[in-house]
Design an enzyme around this catalytic site. Structure first.
Site: not given
Length: 314
Positions: A77, A85-87
């Site tokens: 995500l 930025s991400s997960s």
């Protein structure tokens, strides 16, 4: 989607995700299964972005079921619209974390805090005092710290460093004499030697609160079980030089076995760490007496007088 619904459905969605990760072999360690089942990913992904035919679309809590189910899917995500930025997908995170081959008593330095979810998983696995995470973007680090605090993790609170610390004094065989002696006082005194011990931590100050006298030492004002109460615990004044780069930790215990002999009552307390604050009067740099110290830019409160504990109004 309100908070009550989120709190109701999130644990079940986590269990479903963990079951899928275990089924496809992404998680084989029971300890990591427990960590993924406990760490609330939705707190670290309050919004994410998806590409649509019309461009990038933000999906947040207002999207309800779509947001929460996607957060607890094995999906990478993007958490910032500029894609900085991400997960990471949970299956890949699980594979990397298991590759660490942790036994459970290690201290881990994470370089790159990101959104904080990985630090939360490590904190579940090792305990948050065993996790130190650093990042380079102040806003991202601040967001991650806030999300970690909301989730109940504080991996940056304590950092222990080896140093020679004061451990007591010892009387020597030498003595010094000052002034005239009398029949009852020879005006001579043994000198003492300061003792130090190399330790990995040291207590800077401490404070106490009596749950039966939460507002006054002269009048019983007990805390009410099951009810949230705001209390202030004053710390003993102490002059201490903190080396550059050192991080201060705050430990909260139910008794002080070094100074008291408590009886075990079986009582427990819950502390809202996200709503708590520590105020420290502090100065920085070199000071030349009697120059008045200039406080550093921190949130502090300083008592204006010492209270009379025997005054019935206190």
């Amino acid at each position: 989607m309100n908070q009550q619904v989120i709190d109701q459905w999130a644990p079940e969605l986590r269990r479903t995700l963990v079951g899928a990760l275990a089924a496809d072999g992404s998680i084989t360690d029971a300890a990591w299964r427990a960590a993924f089942a406990a760490a609330p990913r939705h707190l670290f992904v309050p919004r994410f972005y998806q590409n649509t035919s019309e461009g990038s679309a933000q999906i947040d809590v207002s999207a309800g079921d779509q947001w929460l189910r996607t957060v607890y899917s094995d999906t990478h995500l993007v958490t910032k619209d500029d894609v900085t930025s991400s997960s990471t997908a949970p299956s890949l995170m699980a594979t990397m974390l298991e590759a660490l081959d942790l036994s459970g008593d290690e201290t881990v330095l994470e370089v790159g805090t990101g959104i904080g979810y990985n630090a939360a998983l490590l904190s579940e696995r090792l305990g948050d005092t065993q996790v130190v995470s650093i990042g380079i973007d102040p806003q991202s680090v601040d967001d991650a710290r806030r999300h970690l605090a909301t989730a109940g993790y504080h991996p940056l609170l304590i950092d222990y460093g080896e140093a020679d610390r004061f451990s007591g004094i010892r009387r020597t065989d030498d003595s010094t004499c000052e002034g005239e002696s009398t029949s009852y006082d020879d005006a001579c005194y043994y000198t003492v030697e300061k003792l130090t011990t190399e330790t990995d931590h040291g207590i800077v100050s401490r404070g106490w609160i009596d749950a039966a006298h939460s507002k006054s030492l002269s009048k019983p004002t007990p805390l009410t079980p099951g009810q949230w109460t705001t209390v202030t615990v004053p710390l003993r004044a102490q002059d201490e030089v903190i080396p550059k780069g050192r991080i201060l930790g705050l430990a909260v215990t139910l008794s002080d076995t070094e100074w008291t002999s408590p009886n075990d009552t079986g009582a427990t307390i819950d502390i809202d760490l996200a709503g708590s604050k520590l105020n420290l009067p502090a100065t920085s740099g070199k000071l030349t007496a009697p120059t008045k110290p200039q406080p550093i830019d921190v949130d502090i409160t300083t008592p204006t007088h010492r209270p009379d504990l025997h005054d019935q109004k206190n």
